[in-house]
Design a protein around this motif. Sequence first.
Motif, PDB file in Angstrom:
ATOM      1  N   GLN A  57       0.833  -1.198   0.000  1.00 17.94           N
ATOM      2  CA  GLN A  57       0.000   0.000   0.000  1.00 17.94           C
ATOM      3  C   GLN A  57       0.872   1.255   0.000  1.00 17.94           C
ATOM      4  O   GLN A  57       0.589   2.226  -0.699  1.00 17.94           O
ATOM      5  N   ARG A  58       1.936   1.236   0.789  1.00 15.97           N
ATOM      6  CA  ARG A  58       2.832   2.399   0.886  1.00 15.97           C
ATOM      7  C   ARG A  58       3.506   2.681  -0.459  1.00 15.97           C
ATOM      8  O   ARG A  58       3.609   3.826  -0.882  1.00 15.97           O
ATOM      9  N   GLU A  59       3.964   1.631  -1.139  1.00 19.75           N
ATOM     10  CA  GLU A  59       4.577   1.814  -2.455  1.00 19.75           C
ATOM     11  C   GLU A  59       3.565   2.402  -3.433  1.00 19.75           C
ATOM     12  O   GLU A  59       3.887   3.302  -4.196  1.00 19.75           O
ATOM     13  N   ALA A  60       2.348   1.875  -3.413  1.00 23.91           N
ATOM     14  CA  ALA A  60       1.304   2.387  -4.308  1.00 23.91           C
ATOM     15  C   ALA A  60       1.041   3.869  -4.030  1.00 23.91           C
ATOM     16  O   ALA A  60       0.879   4.666  -4.963  1.00 23.91           O
ATOM     17  N   GLU A  61       1.032   4.234  -2.754  1.00 20.32           N
ATOM     18  CA  GLU A  61       0.814   5.633  -2.375  1.00 20.32           C
ATOM     19  C   GLU A  61       1.956   6.518  -2.873  1.00 20.32           C
ATOM     20  O   GLU A  61       1.718   7.600  -3.415  1.00 20.32           O
ATOM     21  N   ILE A  62       3.192   6.076  -2.698  1.00 21.41           N
ATOM     22  CA  ILE A  62       4.361   6.860  -3.119  1.00 21.41           C
ATOM     23  C   ILE A  62       4.289   7.194  -4.604  1.00 21.41           C
ATOM     24  O   ILE A  62       4.584   8.313  -5.012  1.00 21.41           O
ATOM     25  N   TYR A  63       3.881   6.216  -5.395  1.00 19.76           N
ATOM     26  CA  TYR A  63       3.885   6.393  -6.846  1.00 19.76           C
ATOM     27  C   TYR A  63       2.524   6.729  -7.433  1.00 19.76           C
ATOM     28  O   TYR A  63       2.399   6.918  -8.639  1.00 19.76           O
ATOM     29  N   GLY A  64       1.504   6.800  -6.578  1.00 19.62           N
ATOM     30  CA  GLY A  64       0.173   7.125  -7.063  1.00 19.62           C
ATOM     31  C   GLY A  64      -0.374   6.089  -8.030  1.00 19.62           C
ATOM     32  O   GLY A  64      -1.074   6.424  -8.973  1.00 19.62           O
ATOM     33  N   ASP A  65      -0.055   4.815  -7.775  1.00 19.64           N
ATOM     34  CA  ASP A  65      -0.476   3.742  -8.685  1.00 19.64           C
ATOM     35  C   ASP A  65      -0.905   2.526  -7.866  1.00 19.64           C
ATOM     36  O   ASP A  65      -0.077   1.772  -7.384  1.00 19.64           O
ATOM     37  N   TYR A  66      -2.209   2.349  -7.732  1.00 17.89           N
ATOM     38  CA  TYR A  66      -2.727   1.218  -6.971  1.00 17.89           C
ATOM     39  C   TYR A  66      -2.968  -0.011  -7.856  1.00 17.89           C
ATOM     40  O   TYR A  66      -3.524  -0.994  -7.409  1.00 17.89           O
ATOM     41  N   LEU A  85      -0.260  -5.661  -5.829  1.00 14.94           N
ATOM     42  CA  LEU A  85      -1.619  -5.434  -5.344  1.00 14.94           C
ATOM     43  C   LEU A  85      -2.677  -6.113  -6.208  1.00 14.94           C
ATOM     44  O   LEU A  85      -3.829  -6.203  -5.801  1.00 14.94           O
ATOM     45  N   THR A  86      -2.284  -6.588  -7.372  1.00  8.53           N
ATOM     46  CA  THR A  86      -3.244  -7.224  -8.267  1.00  8.53           C
ATOM     47  C   THR A  86      -2.968  -8.715  -8.460  1.00  8.53           C
ATOM     48  O   THR A  86      -3.740  -9.398  -9.130  1.00  8.53           O
ATOM     49  N   GLN A  87      -1.875  -9.209  -7.872  1.00 12.44           N
ATOM     50  CA  GLN A  87      -1.531 -10.625  -8.030  1.00 12.44           C
ATOM     51  C   GLN A  87      -2.636 -11.507  -7.460  1.00 12.44           C
ATOM     52  O   GLN A  87      -3.200 -11.217  -6.402  1.00 12.44           O
ATOM     53  N   THR A  88      -2.920 -12.584  -8.151  1.00 12.29           N
ATOM     54  CA  THR A  88      -3.955 -13.518  -7.704  1.00 12.29           C
ATOM     55  C   THR A  88      -3.342 -14.598  -6.806  1.00 12.29           C
ATOM     56  O   THR A  88      -2.123 -14.835  -6.829  1.00 12.29           O
ATOM     57  N   LEU A  89      -4.206 -15.243  -6.062  1.00 15.31           N
ATOM     58  CA  LEU A  89      -3.768 -16.354  -5.214  1.00 15.31           C
ATOM     59  C   LEU A  89      -3.196 -17.482  -6.070  1.00 15.31           C
ATOM     60  O   LEU A  89      -2.176 -18.079  -5.705  1.00 15.31           O
ATOM     61  N   ASP A  90      -3.787 -17.758  -7.202  1.00 15.87           N
ATOM     62  CA  ASP A  90      -3.271 -18.806  -8.092  1.00 15.87           C
ATOM     63  C   ASP A  90      -1.871 -18.463  -8.592  1.00 15.87           C
ATOM     64  O   ASP A  90      -1.001 -19.335  -8.666  1.00 15.87           O
ATOM     65  N   ALA A  91      -1.638 -17.201  -8.939  1.00 17.40           N
ATOM     66  CA  ALA A  91      -0.313 -16.778  -9.403  1.00 17.40           C
ATOM     67  C   ALA A  91       0.716 -16.924  -8.291  1.00 17.40           C
ATOM     68  O   ALA A  91       1.846 -17.353  -8.530  1.00 17.40           O
ATOM     69  N   LEU A  92       0.340 -16.582  -7.076  1.00 18.65           N
ATOM     70  CA  LEU A  92       1.253 -16.740  -5.943  1.00 18.65           C
ATOM     71  C   LEU A  92       1.542 -18.221  -5.697  1.00 18.65           C
ATOM     72  O   LEU A  92       2.691 -18.602  -5.466  1.00 18.65           O
ATOM     73  N   ARG A  93       0.528 -19.050  -5.775  1.00 21.93           N
ATOM     74  CA  ARG A  93       0.746 -20.496  -5.592  1.00 21.93           C
ATOM     75  C   ARG A  93       1.700 -21.044  -6.653  1.00 21.93           C
ATOM     76  O   ARG A  93       2.519 -21.907  -6.366  1.00 21.93           O
ATOM     77  N   ALA A  94       1.604 -20.529  -7.864  1.00 23.35           N
ATOM     78  CA  ALA A  94       2.523 -20.944  -8.923  1.00 23.35           C
ATOM     79  C   ALA A  94       3.959 -20.559  -8.556  1.00 23.35           C
ATOM     80  O   ALA A  94       4.887 -21.351  -8.752  1.00 23.35           O
ATOM     81  N   GLU A  95       4.145 -19.369  -8.001  1.00 22.63           N
ATOM     82  CA  GLU A  95       5.480 -18.939  -7.564  1.00 22.63           C
ATOM     83  C   GLU A  95       6.011 -19.846  -6.460  1.00 22.63           C
ATOM     84  O   GLU A  95       7.198 -20.152  -6.420  1.00 22.63           O
ATOM     85  N   LEU A  96       5.138 -20.279  -5.567  1.00 22.37           N
ATOM     86  CA  LEU A  96       5.557 -21.189  -4.497  1.00 22.37           C
ATOM     87  C   LEU A  96       6.096 -22.492  -5.081  1.00 22.37           C
ATOM     88  O   LEU A  96       7.045 -23.071  -4.548  1.00 22.37           O
ATOM     89  N   GLY A  97       5.502 -22.938  -6.171  1.00 21.35           N
ATOM     90  CA  GLY A  97       5.926 -24.187  -6.777  1.00 21.35           C
ATOM     91  C   GLY A  97       7.175 -24.074  -7.636  1.00 21.35           C
ATOM     92  O   GLY A  97       7.907 -25.042  -7.804  1.00 21.35           O
ATOM     93  N   GLU A  98       7.438 -22.889  -8.169  1.00 21.05           N
ATOM     94  CA  GLU A  98       8.542 -22.715  -9.107  1.00 21.05           C
ATOM     95  C   GLU A  98       9.822 -22.180  -8.474  1.00 21.05           C
ATOM     96  O   GLU A  98      10.915 -22.574  -8.852  1.00 21.05           O
ATOM     97  N   GLY A  99       9.702 -21.256  -7.555  1.00 22.42           N
ATOM     98  CA  GLY A  99      10.877 -20.589  -7.015  1.00 22.42           C
ATOM     99  C   GLY A  99      11.107 -20.957  -5.569  1.00 22.42           C
ATOM    100  O   GLY A  99      10.592 -21.945  -5.055  1.00 22.42           O
ATOM    101  N   CYS A 100      11.890 -20.140  -4.924  1.00 12.02           N
ATOM    102  CA  CYS A 100      12.183 -20.293  -3.501  1.00 12.02           C
ATOM    103  C   CYS A 100      11.429 -19.176  -2.778  1.00 12.02           C
ATOM    104  O   CYS A 100      11.623 -18.001  -3.080  1.00 12.02           O
ATOM    105  N   VAL A 101      10.553 -19.545  -1.867  1.00  6.82           N
ATOM    106  CA  VAL A 101       9.780 -18.563  -1.112  1.00  6.82           C
ATOM    107  C   VAL A 101       9.993 -18.847   0.366  1.00  6.82           C
ATOM    108  O   VAL A 101       9.797 -19.975   0.823  1.00  6.82           O
ATOM    109  N   LEU A 102      10.414 -17.826   1.090  1.00  8.30           N
ATOM    110  CA  LEU A 102      10.616 -17.942   2.531  1.00  8.30           C
ATOM    111  C   LEU A 102       9.579 -17.097   3.254  1.00  8.30           C
ATOM    112  O   LEU A 102       9.111 -16.084   2.736  1.00  8.30           O
ATOM    113  N   VAL A 103       9.248 -17.528   4.467  1.00  8.36           N
ATOM    114  CA  VAL A 103       8.371 -16.746   5.330  1.00  8.36           C
ATOM    115  C   VAL A 103       9.029 -16.556   6.683  1.00  8.36           C
ATOM    116  O   VAL A 103       9.815 -17.393   7.136  1.00  8.36           O
TER     117      VAL A 103
END
Length: 168
Positions: free
Chosen positions: A27-36, A41-59
């Motif tokens: 949200q802060r980045e979107a505010e800084i650049y005036g672009d929401y 901010l638009t990534q879907t849950l399916d797209a994120l799940r695909a990233e989990l399967g393809e790359g390295c994701v840490l929490v």
Amino acid sequence: MGMSVTVSTATDDDAENILKLQYLCFQREAEIYGDYGIEPLTQTLDALRAELGEGCVLVARLGSEVVGSVRGSVDADGTARIAKLIVHPRMQRHGLGGRLLSAIEERLAAEREAKRFRLLTGHRSEGNLRLYRRLGYAQTATEQISRRFSQVTLEKAAAQAPTFAATA
């Protein structure tokens, strides 16, 4: 007695919590650049799940709560692309972003033979730029994406593994 933050590999069960945290953090980045309409901010849950399967994701977890995350992948020439480093606003400025970045660098170097690390941020994202420079990244390019936004590319070489002399 307080809980400590742990860093581990994300699982598919973490996807929804990562996406919610990502939405909050960008949200802060979107505010800084005036672009929401920015991709985080638009990534879907399916797209994120695909990233989990393809790359390295840490929490990063505080108890069972996901309070931070970072993603990375390594291309054929050994360049690790690190993306979406996020830390819950209440946990910022306590070293967690640096911890996550170091953890993903170590993982990508050890498991995927990364030779160098590359990340991107906006030209007005001063906190991000300070963090990355403090951790050894140097600016290698700036690309004007729109009238209000320039993307800064930062890189650093992967640290060489220590060598130990054999003793007889």
